[in-house]
Motif scaffolding. Structure first.
Motif, mmCIF file in Angstrom:
data_model
loop_
_atom_site.group_PDB
_atom_site.id
_atom_site.type_symbol
_atom_site.label_atom_id
_atom_site.label_comp_id
_atom_site.label_asym_id
_atom_site.label_seq_id
_atom_site.Cartn_x
_atom_site.Cartn_y
_atom_site.Cartn_z
ATOM 1 N N ALA A 80 0.832 -1.210 0.000
ATOM 2 C CA ALA A 80 0.000 0.000 0.000
ATOM 3 C C ALA A 80 0.864 1.257 0.000
ATOM 4 N N LEU A 81 1.945 1.254 0.793
ATOM 5 C CA LEU A 81 2.865 2.389 0.802
ATOM 6 C C LEU A 81 3.580 2.528 -0.538
ATOM 7 N N MET A 82 3.919 1.391 -1.156
ATOM 8 C CA MET A 82 4.515 1.415 -2.491
ATOM 9 C C MET A 82 3.581 2.092 -3.486
ATOM 10 N N GLU A 83 2.292 1.771 -3.401
ATOM 11 C CA GLU A 83 1.322 2.390 -4.309
ATOM 12 C C GLU A 83 1.238 3.895 -4.065
ATOM 13 N N ASP A 84 1.371 4.324 -2.816
ATOM 14 C CA ASP A 84 1.423 5.764 -2.518
ATOM 15 C C ASP A 84 2.588 6.429 -3.244
ATOM 16 N N VAL A 85 3.752 5.795 -3.203
ATOM 17 C CA VAL A 85 4.934 6.340 -3.874
ATOM 18 C C VAL A 85 4.655 6.540 -5.361
ATOM 19 N N LEU A 86 4.013 5.571 -5.975
ATOM 20 C CA LEU A 86 3.724 5.677 -7.404
ATOM 21 C C LEU A 86 2.694 6.770 -7.685
ATOM 22 N N ARG A 87 1.641 6.850 -6.879
ATOM 23 C CA ARG A 87 0.629 7.881 -7.104
ATOM 24 C C ARG A 87 1.215 9.284 -6.996
ATOM 25 N N ASP A 88 2.234 9.438 -6.146
ATOM 26 C CA ASP A 88 2.851 10.752 -5.956
ATOM 27 C C ASP A 88 4.029 11.009 -6.897
ATOM 28 N N SER A 89 4.345 10.047 -7.760
ATOM 29 C CA SER A 89 5.578 10.110 -8.540
ATOM 30 C C SER A 89 5.521 11.034 -9.749
ATOM 31 N N GLY A 90 4.315 11.258 -10.274
ATOM 32 C CA GLY A 90 4.204 12.002 -11.524
ATOM 33 C C GLY A 90 4.530 11.168 -12.750
ATOM 34 N N LEU A 91 4.832 9.888 -12.560
ATOM 35 C CA LEU A 91 5.164 9.002 -13.671
ATOM 36 C C LEU A 91 3.899 8.387 -14.271
ATOM 37 N N GLU A 92 4.064 7.715 -15.392
ATOM 38 C CA GLU A 92 2.962 7.005 -16.043
ATOM 39 C C GLU A 92 2.946 5.574 -15.508
ATOM 40 N N TRP A 93 2.321 5.400 -14.351
ATOM 41 C CA TRP A 93 2.385 4.140 -13.629
ATOM 42 C C TRP A 93 1.145 3.291 -13.863
ATOM 43 N N THR A 94 1.315 1.993 -13.700
ATOM 44 C CA THR A 94 0.205 1.044 -13.614
ATOM 45 C C THR A 94 0.524 0.060 -12.501
ATOM 46 N N VAL A 138 -9.510 -9.188 -16.857
ATOM 47 C CA VAL A 138 -8.873 -7.954 -16.399
ATOM 48 C C VAL A 138 -9.967 -6.962 -16.012
ATOM 49 N N ALA A 139 -9.725 -6.198 -14.958
ATOM 50 C CA ALA A 139 -10.664 -5.160 -14.527
ATOM 51 C C ALA A 139 -9.881 -3.905 -14.177
ATOM 52 N N TYR A 140 -10.290 -2.772 -14.716
ATOM 53 C CA TYR A 140 -9.620 -1.499 -14.447
ATOM 54 C C TYR A 140 -10.260 -0.810 -13.244
ATOM 55 N N GLY A 141 -9.424 -0.461 -12.273
ATOM 56 C CA GLY A 141 -9.892 0.292 -11.119
ATOM 57 C C GLY A 141 -10.475 -0.551 -9.996
ATOM 58 N N HIS A 142 -10.543 -1.853 -10.182
ATOM 59 C CA HIS A 142 -11.038 -2.727 -9.121
ATOM 60 C C HIS A 142 -10.595 -4.159 -9.399
ATOM 61 N N LEU A 168 3.465 -7.130 -19.339
ATOM 62 C CA LEU A 168 4.088 -6.776 -20.619
ATOM 63 C C LEU A 168 3.070 -6.177 -21.574
ATOM 64 N N ARG A 169 1.883 -6.754 -21.617
ATOM 65 C CA ARG A 169 0.824 -6.249 -22.498
ATOM 66 C C ARG A 169 0.390 -4.838 -22.096
ATOM 67 N N THR A 170 0.447 -4.578 -20.787
ATOM 68 C CA THR A 170 -0.025 -3.312 -20.245
ATOM 69 C C THR A 170 0.897 -2.147 -20.589
ATOM 70 N N VAL A 171 2.152 -2.429 -20.845
ATOM 71 C CA VAL A 171 3.110 -1.355 -21.141
ATOM 72 C C VAL A 171 2.586 -0.431 -22.239
ATOM 73 N N ASP A 172 1.953 -1.001 -23.259
ATOM 74 C CA ASP A 172 1.461 -0.214 -24.393
ATOM 75 C C ASP A 172 -0.014 0.148 -24.290
ATOM 76 N N ASP A 173 -0.630 -0.048 -23.140
ATOM 77 C CA ASP A 173 -2.065 0.188 -22.980
ATOM 78 C C ASP A 173 -2.314 1.551 -22.344
ATOM 79 N N PRO A 174 -2.741 2.551 -23.127
ATOM 80 C CA PRO A 174 -2.938 3.891 -22.548
ATOM 81 C C PRO A 174 -4.048 3.933 -21.511
ATOM 82 N N ASP A 175 -5.022 3.017 -21.603
ATOM 83 C CA ASP A 175 -6.117 3.015 -20.630
ATOM 84 C C ASP A 175 -5.661 2.595 -19.240
ATOM 85 N N SER A 176 -4.488 1.974 -19.146
ATOM 86 C CA SER A 176 -4.007 1.495 -17.850
ATOM 87 C C SER A 176 -3.129 2.510 -17.130
#
Length: 221
Positions: free
Chosen positions: A150-164, A182-186, A204-212
């Motif tokens: 959960a703390l790791m996810e906080d780091v990503l949300r605050d990173s400004g990067l294009e994370w999934t 697959v389910a987005y957001g849940h 690997l598939r997600t790397v090119d998925d803009p919706d993610s």
């Protein structure tokens, strides 16, 4: 693509490496002990429990995307997800790499953290048994690993990067099938398990998925 894979000898990381090589990608693999990695990868030794971001810069520089299978293997890995991901994020910012895909876990959807102090009591994808029995039991049994994620996810949300963030349920050792939900957001509705190789396939598939981008993604059979 040029990909950098962290925790590259772990259960999911090694499968990412193998699938990426099979797909013809150029892979830099970062691991605590990289000696068993395929000869085709560029191997970088790093202990992500105490990583210096500067030491990771050469591993991520020039990458099109970073993928991380970082997580707990034993109690000695306490805090490794947030510490290691923080170092990865810092190295990515310095080198200008933007895309990162990491693995977390489905119970983290309802784990509170400083960046997400009021998560939902139940994830919309979790069925009755998961909500009332399995999730409470697993969160009690694995409280520290899930808090770390959960703390790791906080780091990503605050990173400004294009994370999934990919959140699988119970992990299995099965060959890759490419057949999963697959389910987005849940979390995935009534999703109970997924093979590590199929988690790697999705990452690997997600790397090119803009919706993610800047999304959590549930995955399960």
């Amino acid at each position: 693509m040029k990909l950098t894979v962290f925790a590259a000898t772990g259960g999911i990381g090694r499968r990412i490496v193998d699938l990426a090589l099979d797909a013809g990608h150029e892979v830099t693999a970062v691991a605590r002990n990289p000696r068993d990695l395929p000869a085709a990868v560029r191997a970088v030794r790093a202990d992500l429990s105490a990583a210096d971001p500067a030491a990771l810069e050469s591993a991520v520089a020039g990458a099109d995307a970073v993928l991380s299978g970082l997580g707990w293997r034993s109690r000695s890995d306490a805090g490794i997800a947030v510490k290691g991901t923080g170092a990865i994020v810092a190295a990515m910012r310095t080198t200008g790499v933007r895309r990162v895909v990491v693995v977390s876990a489905s119970p983290v959807a309802t784990v509170a953290s400083p960046g997400r102090p009021s998560p939902p009591k139940y994830d919309p994808g979790d069925g009755f048994v998961v909500r009332t029995v399995l999730a409470p039991f697993m969160k009690s049994l694995l409280r520290k690993p899930y808090q770390d994620l959960a703390l790791m996810e906080d780091v990503l949300r605050d990173s400004g990067l294009e994370w999934t963030v990919v959140r699988p349920p119970r992990l299995l050792n099965k060959p890759v099938t490419g057949r999963y939900r697959v389910a987005y957001g849940h979390n995935v509705r009534h999703g109970m398990s997924i093979g590590r190789a199929d988690v790697a396939h999705l990452m690997l598939r997600t790397v090119d998925d803009p919706d993610s981008v800047r999304q959590t993604v549930g995955v399960a059979y």
